[in-house]
Design a protein around this motif. Structure first.
Motif, PDB file in Angstrom:
ATOM      1  N   UNK A 161      -1.525  -8.624  10.293  1.00  0.00           N
ATOM      2  CA  UNK A 161      -2.963  -8.462  10.078  1.00  0.00           C
ATOM      3  C   UNK A 161      -3.404  -9.050   8.739  1.00  0.00           C
ATOM      4  N   UNK A 162      -2.459  -9.433   7.879  1.00  0.00           N
ATOM      5  CA  UNK A 162      -2.792  -9.787   6.507  1.00  0.00           C
ATOM      6  C   UNK A 162      -3.530 -11.091   6.308  1.00  0.00           C
ATOM      7  N   UNK A 178      -5.446  -7.031   3.649  1.00  0.00           N
ATOM      8  CA  UNK A 178      -4.186  -6.749   2.943  1.00  0.00           C
ATOM      9  C   UNK A 178      -4.094  -5.311   2.436  1.00  0.00           C
ATOM     10  N   UNK A 179      -5.172  -4.720   1.885  1.00  0.00           N
ATOM     11  CA  UNK A 179      -5.051  -3.316   1.469  1.00  0.00           C
ATOM     12  C   UNK A 179      -4.643  -2.395   2.618  1.00  0.00           C
ATOM     13  N   UNK A 181      -0.866  -2.982   3.464  1.00  0.00           N
ATOM     14  CA  UNK A 181       0.077  -2.390   2.517  1.00  0.00           C
ATOM     15  C   UNK A 181       0.192  -0.881   2.723  1.00  0.00           C
ATOM     16  N   UNK A 182      -0.931  -0.212   2.874  1.00  0.00           N
ATOM     17  CA  UNK A 182      -0.903   1.252   3.036  1.00  0.00           C
ATOM     18  C   UNK A 182      -0.212   1.646   4.338  1.00  0.00           C
ATOM     19  N   UNK A 183      -0.536   0.974   5.423  1.00  0.00           N
ATOM     20  CA  UNK A 183       0.086   1.300   6.709  1.00  0.00           C
ATOM     21  C   UNK A 183       1.576   0.988   6.682  1.00  0.00           C
ATOM     22  N   UNK A 184       1.953  -0.106   6.034  1.00  0.00           N
ATOM     23  CA  UNK A 184       3.375  -0.465   5.951  1.00  0.00           C
ATOM     24  C   UNK A 184       4.158   0.596   5.184  1.00  0.00           C
ATOM     25  N   UNK A 185       3.626   1.069   4.077  1.00  0.00           N
ATOM     26  CA  UNK A 185       4.313   2.101   3.300  1.00  0.00           C
ATOM     27  C   UNK A 185       4.376   3.410   4.072  1.00  0.00           C
ATOM     28  N   UNK A 186       3.299   3.749   4.772  1.00  0.00           N
ATOM     29  CA  UNK A 186       3.328   4.961   5.596  1.00  0.00           C
ATOM     30  C   UNK A 186       4.371   4.837   6.701  1.00  0.00           C
ATOM     31  N   UNK A 187       4.433   3.662   7.318  1.00  0.00           N
ATOM     32  CA  UNK A 187       5.412   3.444   8.386  1.00  0.00           C
ATOM     33  C   UNK A 187       6.831   3.607   7.855  1.00  0.00           C
ATOM     34  N   UNK A 233     -14.877   1.378   1.914  1.00  0.00           N
ATOM     35  CA  UNK A 233     -14.187   0.665   0.835  1.00  0.00           C
ATOM     36  C   UNK A 233     -14.669  -0.772   0.739  1.00  0.00           C
ATOM     37  N   UNK A 234     -14.782  -1.448   1.881  1.00  0.00           N
ATOM     38  CA  UNK A 234     -15.246  -2.844   1.893  1.00  0.00           C
ATOM     39  C   UNK A 234     -16.647  -2.947   1.299  1.00  0.00           C
ATOM     40  N   UNK A 235     -17.509  -1.984   1.662  1.00  0.00           N
ATOM     41  CA  UNK A 235     -18.879  -2.019   1.159  1.00  0.00           C
ATOM     42  C   UNK A 235     -18.922  -1.741  -0.326  1.00  0.00           C
ATOM     43  N   UNK A 236     -18.141  -0.756  -0.789  1.00  0.00           N
ATOM     44  CA  UNK A 236     -18.114  -0.391  -2.197  1.00  0.00           C
ATOM     45  C   UNK A 236     -17.615  -1.537  -3.063  1.00  0.00           C
TER      46      UNK A 236
END
Length: 470
Positions: A202-203, A235-236, A239-245, A463-466
């Motif tokens: 997805x990156x 990418x954000x 990274x988070x999903x990969x670490x959770x996995x 997050x994208x909007x912020x």
């Protein structure tokens, strides 16, 4: 006087209770749409719904082998939804050849090249040498080694086909599996590769076909997005999903004290045949890595090593026989299922079941992501994206959210559908190792994919909007 040799008796496998139940429910689910009138669903859609429900139940329960269900799907589509249908139906039906073409789909060709390279790596001992070199910084602890494997896989999948990455990485993983005791640790390692490949894809826009599909649809609707723009959005989450996995897989399958004593040395074969293999495999991987520059499709690149390795006689008929042909059929069945859903109008009917405009935005986003994950679990990610991205972009008009966010979300959600062997080619490759029961793939796929889906629907748009990315 000669004595006749007794022919060995061939016994049919005994079905488990779950398989028998799946067989019964699958047949019932197949008949119901054919016998009962379904409002607003055309006859072709009803036939496809019957095939769709049967395939899901057969695949989940493994009532018959997964590859058998795959080819059954193709046959049923030819007999019920093609120009050679046994009983005609109103409207123009696709030619039977379009369904049979799933067996030679570009994804299958890419898969074939990846398998042959992986088999060649085993044949010349390249897998063990690569494992020694790449895992040296992570050696000594199974959990740390798993993190290294997943990071390497995800990084490659950002720029190389997920299928090719998985096939290449499994050439490295096979000796690691052999070094682990039989049981849950092997399952965890074997699952980590397809999970990391799916998430890593997805990156970037070139990481997976759904990304490219979303980009094309966004550009057609006047909502273009740049290469780096996509990376900033995706990418954000990756990274988070990969670490959770990694956290989930290690806690579920690999005990903290599990050692990983790999006695591997980088002893590269220097015979002429091995050198030719290295050159062909290296050139193939380089072409996969540089696809955006030369424009040669990854599937075409994947066929190059097949021709080159056979023509140079580095690999031969015995190597072809060892390829995982049932897995290729399995992937083809998923491709054919997606094609049938689109051709029959079942996709439009499924989307039309919900009054999207009447839903709160948060619930709407959860449903869009949920449908994307669910559909891409049972058909190919590319097919799911092809079906859903244009429809959801149309739904996004008039909603209080940027249509670009909707298109990107659906594409990313399609990558999170990884709960079945037929969900993605990487999953099929992992299943082919024999180390991953379908039940465990379902558990990991639901947990990891579900976590990613919730993050994607509830956190990423804000997050994208912020950050001013939309």
């Amino acid at each position: 006087m000669s004595t006749a040799t007794a022919r060995p008796r061939v016994n049919l496998p005994r079905l488990t209770l779950v398989q028998r139940l799946g067989l019964l429910l699958g047949l019932i689910a197949f008949l119901v749409p054919l016998l009962i009138e379904i409002p607003s669903l055309e006859p072709a859609g009803r036939r496809m719904l019957a095939i769709f429900l049967l395939a899901i139940l057969f695949w989940v329960s493994e009532a018959i082998p997964l590859y058998a269900t795959a080819v059954l799907v193709i046959l049923l589509e030819v007999l019920m939804l093609s120009d050679q249908a046994l009983v005609g139906v109103a409207g123009t039906l696709p030619p039977a050849a379009s369904y049979f073409a799933a067996l030679a789909n570009p994804v299958i060709i890419l898969f074939l090249g990846g398998f042959l390279i992986a088999d060649g790596a085993r044949k010349f001992g390249l897998d063990r040498s690569l494992a020694a070199v790449m895992l040296r910084p992570f050696a000594g602890n199974a959990r740390l080694s798993l993190l290294g494997l997943m990071m390497i896989t995800a990084l490659l999948s950002m720029f190389v086909s997920n299928t090719a990455t998985t096939a290449t990485m499994f050439a490295v993983v096979i000796p690691i599996l052999a070094a682990l005791p039989k049981g849950r640790a092997r399952t965890g390692v074997a699952l980590a590769i397809p999970v990391a490949a799916n998430v890593g894809g997805i990156g970037t826009p070139v990481g997976s076909p759904p990304n490219a599909i979303a980009l094309g649809a966004l550009e057609a609707s006047g909502q273009g997005i740049s290469f780096i723009g996509w990376m900033l959005l995706a990418v954000p989450l990756m990274v988070v999903v990969l670490l959770f996995a990694w956290w989930f897989l290690t806690r579920r399958y690999i005990a903290a004290e599990t050692p990983l004593a790999l006695e591997l040395s980088a002893d590269f074969d220097r015979s002429p045949a091995a050198v030719i293999f290295y050159l062909i495999a290296g050139a193939t991987i380089l072409l996969w890595l540089t696809e955006p520059f030369h424009g040669i499709a990854s599937s075409t690149v994947g066929f190059l090593p097949v021709v080159a390795l056979l023509a140079t006689q580095v690999m031969g008929a015995d190597d072809i026989k060892r390829l995982q042909w049932p897995v290729l059929w399995l992937v083809a069945g998923g491709i054919a299922l997606g094609a049938g859903i689109g051709a029959s109008g079942l996709d439009l009917w499924l989307i039309g079941l919900v009054a999207w405009e009447a839903l709160p935005l948060t619930l709407l986003l959860l449903l869009l992501v949920g449908v994307s994950v669910g559909l891409s679990t049972v058909i190919s990610h590319s097919a799911a994206a092809n079906l859903l991205v244009p429809l959801t972009l149309s739904l996004a008009i008039g909603l209080p959210i940027d249509p670009t966010a909707v298109g990107v979300m659906v594409a990313l959600a399609c990558a999170l559908g990884m709960a079945l062997p037929i969900s993605t080619p990487p999953n099929a490759i992992a299943y082919a190792t024999g180390e991953v029961p379908t039940s465990e793939m379902i558990v990991s796929g639901v947990v990891i994919g579900g976590f990613g889906a919730l993050l994607l629907a509830l956190v990423m748009p804000s997050l994208w909007t912020a950050l001013g990315l939309l």
